[in-house]
Design a protein around this motif. Structure first.
Motif, PDB file in Angstrom:
ATOM      1  N   LEU A 329      43.569 -23.362 -54.760  1.00 28.38           N
ATOM      2  CA  LEU A 329      42.534 -22.963 -55.712  1.00 28.38           C
ATOM      3  C   LEU A 329      43.063 -23.014 -57.137  1.00 28.38           C
ATOM      4  N   LYS A 330      44.326 -22.687 -57.313  1.00 33.28           N
ATOM      5  CA  LYS A 330      44.927 -22.784 -58.635  1.00 33.28           C
ATOM      6  C   LYS A 330      44.983 -24.245 -59.088  1.00 33.28           C
ATOM      7  N   LYS A 332      42.913 -26.571 -58.124  1.00 36.21           N
ATOM      8  CA  LYS A 332      41.545 -26.990 -58.416  1.00 36.21           C
ATOM      9  C   LYS A 332      41.091 -26.476 -59.772  1.00 36.21           C
ATOM     10  N   GLU A 333      41.464 -25.236 -60.106  1.00 39.75           N
ATOM     11  CA  GLU A 333      41.105 -24.655 -61.405  1.00 39.75           C
ATOM     12  C   GLU A 333      41.721 -25.439 -62.555  1.00 39.75           C
ATOM     13  N   MET A 334      42.883 -26.049 -62.308  1.00 42.10           N
ATOM     14  CA  MET A 334      43.558 -26.832 -63.341  1.00 42.10           C
ATOM     15  C   MET A 334      43.001 -28.251 -63.437  1.00 42.10           C
ATOM     16  N   THR A 360      34.934 -22.772 -51.810  1.00 40.10           N
ATOM     17  CA  THR A 360      35.514 -22.982 -53.136  1.00 40.10           C
ATOM     18  C   THR A 360      36.113 -24.370 -53.288  1.00 40.10           C
TER      19      THR A 360
END
Length: 481
Positions: A329-330, A332-334, A360
C-alpha cells in the motif's frame, strides 16, 4: 509361506551367516494428511518399498494433536511384519505406544515439520501447553527424531528448558540432554516439477541444464513471475503455502467464495501498457481470463513490463500478511506500479486484512486466492519476478523454494529458517528494507529478471535426499520383533 520371506546374506566380522526373515514393512502414520505432511508420506510410500499408510484428514489441527493416537490405536491393524514406524510430530507418539504396546517394539522415527514450542500464538492460553508437551513426550519415546531444518531442531531443543518452567512445580529436568542425542537434520525432500514449458524467455529453472536431478517432480504449490513496465509493477499473491506447508491451525481448510480470481493470460500481460499508465489488469478487467502459456509472444522486453510480486503462503496470522500489505500500500501511495498475485491456502477464519487489501490494491491484483491446479500454480510462479515472505513462523519454506526454482527472486526475513536456506543477499531485516528493495525493483524490473540465483536448490531435492531417507527407514530385524 516362502513368498513371505527374504533370504538375506549378512557378513559379520570373519564369518558369515544366512538369515531368513519376513519382508520388512514400514508403517507410515500421518495425523494431519495435508500440505507438506501429505507430500512427504505420499513420496515415501511411492519411492520406498513395503510402506503402508494410515492417515487422518488435514482438518482441526488442534483436535488431531489431542486425539489422533486413540483413533490410530483402533484403526491400525496389528501385524507381525511391521519393522519401522514413521510419524510426524502432530501425533502424540507416547500415547499411541502406550495404547499399542506391539508398536513400541518397532524402530520409531518422528519427523518435525514444525515445533510447537516456538509457535507465535495470538493469545496465550494454558491449554496450549499440551501441544508442545506432547511433542516432548513423543521425542522421549522415539528412537530417531528428524527435523526439516537446523533452525527447527535448535529452536525446539533450546526451548525445552524454558517451556517446562511453565509447569507450576515438580518440573522434569535435563530433558534436552535426553532428547538431543536422538536428533538429526533431514531437509524436507522436494520433488521439483518440470517447469521448462512454463518458463518465460528471460527465465531458467535452477539446474534445468543438469542431469537427472535437474528436473525433479513434486506436487507443490507453484510460484509465478510477471513482467514489468517502466511505470507499472505487477504482484501476484497466491494462497498456496510453501509447497504444501502444514497448516498450523485447527481450522477447516476451505476456499471462501469470491477469493479465487480468474488467471490473466500471459498473452495479455505481454500487451504494452497504455499511455495513461493503466495496468494490464485494468485494461482487461471485464474479460474472462485464464493461463494459456502457448500464447506467450515475448513482444515486450524486460523493462516494458511491470514488476510482478507473488506471495504464496497460508492466509493466517503467523505468515504476517499485515506487514506485506502495508509495504504494498505504501508503494501504491507513492505511485509505483506493480502487479501482485496472492496465492495460498485459506481456512475458516480469513484475516480481515485480505479483503481490505484487495479493495485498496485494486487493478494491481492479478491473482487472488488458492489455485487448486498444480499446473496453474506453477504457471503463476513462472510468470512472477519476485517472491516475498513476511513470515513470523517458518521452519523450512517449501513455497519459497518452489518459487525460486521457477525463477523468482526471493526476499525473506533475516530470521527463522531463511538464513539457513537462502544466501544473505536475499534477506531483509526490517519492513523498511523490504520496501526499499521492492521500490528499486519496481523502478528497474530488468535487474531482477536478469539476475541469476546464487544459492543451491539441489540439496533440497528428493534425488539428493532419498539415500538418507532410505537409510532412516531401514533396519535389521531384531529377535524381539
Amino acid at each position: 509361506m516362502l513368498l513371505d520371506y527374504v533370504l538375506e546374506y549378512v557378513y559379520r566380522g570373519s564369518w558369515t551367516t544366512w538369515i531368513l526373515y519376513r519382508t520388512m514393512s514400514i508403517l507410515l502414520i500421518e495425523a494431519f494428511y495435508g500440505g507438506s505432511h501429505k507430500q512427504l508420506v505420499d513420496l515415501l510410500q511411492e519411492e520406498i518399498e513395503d510402506c503402508v499408510l494410515f492417515t487422518l484428514p488435514a482438518k482441526k489441527w488442534h483436535w488431531r494433536a489431542r486425539t489422533a493416537a486413540l483413533y490410530f490405536m483402533q484403526n491400525v491393524p496389528a501385524s507381525p511384519d511391521y519393522r519401522i514406524l514413521f510419524a510426524s510430530s502432530v501425533l502424540n507418539l507416547a500415547e499411541l505406544i502406550a495404547l499399542r504396546p506391539d508398536l513400541g517394539k518397532l524402530k520409531k522415527v518422528l519427523y518435525f515439520h514444525e515445533n510447537q514450542l516456538t509457535y507465535p500464538v495470538q493469545k496465550s492460553q494454558e491449554r496450549d501447553f499440551q501441544y508442545g508437551y506432547n511433542q516432548i513426550l513423543s521425542c522421549l519415546v522415539a528412537d530417531i527424531v528428524a527435523f526439516n531444518s537446523a533452525y527447527n531442531m535448535e529452536s525446539f531443543l533450546t526451548s525445552i528448558g524454558k517451556f517446562m518452567k511453565l509447569i507450576p512445580d515438580h518440573r522434569p529436568k535435563n530433558l534436552e540432554k535426553l532428547i538431543r542425542p536422538k536428533c538429526q537434520v533431514l531437509y524436507f525432500p522436494v520433488r521439483f516439477p518440470d517447469v521448462n514449458r512454463f518458463m518465460q524467455e528471460h527465465k531458467e529453472a535452477p539446474g534445468s541444464k543438469g542431469g537427472e536431478d535437474s528436473c525433479l517432480v513434486m506436487d507443490l504449490p507453484s510460484q509465478e513471475k510477471n513482467g514489468e513496465t517502466s511505470e507499472l509493477t505487477s504482484i501476484s499473491i497466491l494462497p498456496h503455502e510453501s509447497g504444501y506447508d502444514k497448516v498450523q491451525s485447527g481450522l477447516d481448510s476451505q476456499v471462501p467464495e469470491g477469493l479465487l480470481c480468474p488467471l490473466t493470460t500471459l498473452a495479455e500481460l505481454d500487451k504494452p501498457t497504455s499511455s495513461k499508465g493503466t495496468s494490464p489488469s485494468e485494461e482487461e478487467d471485464s474479460k474472462p481470463m485464464g493461463v494459456n502459456l502457448s500464447n506467450i509472444s515475448g513482444r515486450l522486453d524486460n523493462q516494458e513490463k511491470p514488476l510482478h510480486i507473488v506471495w504464496p503462503h497460508r492466509w493466517e496470522h503467523d505468515k504476517d500478511p499485515e506487514s506485506f500489505f502495508r509495504v504494498l500500500l505504501k508503494m501504491k501511495e507513492m505511485g509505483l506500479s506493480f502487479h501482485v498475485s496472492v496465492l495460498g491456502e485459506t481456512f475458516t477464519d480469513v484475516p480481515d486484512v485480505f479483503s481490505e487489501a484487495k479493495k485498496t490494491l485494486g487493478s494491481s491484483v492479478l491473482h487472488w486466492g488458492f489455485l487448486p491446479s498444480r499446473d496453474e500454480y506453477f504457471q503463476v510462479l513462472c510468470m512472477a519476478d519476485v517472491v516475498v515472505s513476511t513470515a513470523k513462523h517458518e521452519f523450512f519454506g517449501v513455497a519459497m523454494i518452489e518459487a525460486v526454482y521457477c525463477g523468482c527472486y526471493p526476499l525473506c526475513p533475516k530470521a527463522l529458517a531463511y538464513p539457513e536456506i537462502f544466501p544473505a543477499e536475499y534477506l531483509y531485516s526490517t519492513p523498511e528494507q523490504l520496501f526499499k528493495r521492492l521500490q528499486n525493483f519496481c523502478k528497474r524490473p530488468d535487474i531482477v529478471r536478469k539476475h541469476l540465483y546464487k544459492g543451491e536448490m539441489s540439496q533440497f531435492s528428493w534425488a539428493a535426499l532419498r539415500g538418507k531417507f532410505r537409510s532412516l527407514l531401514t533396519t535389521e530385524p531384531r529377535e524381539d520383533l
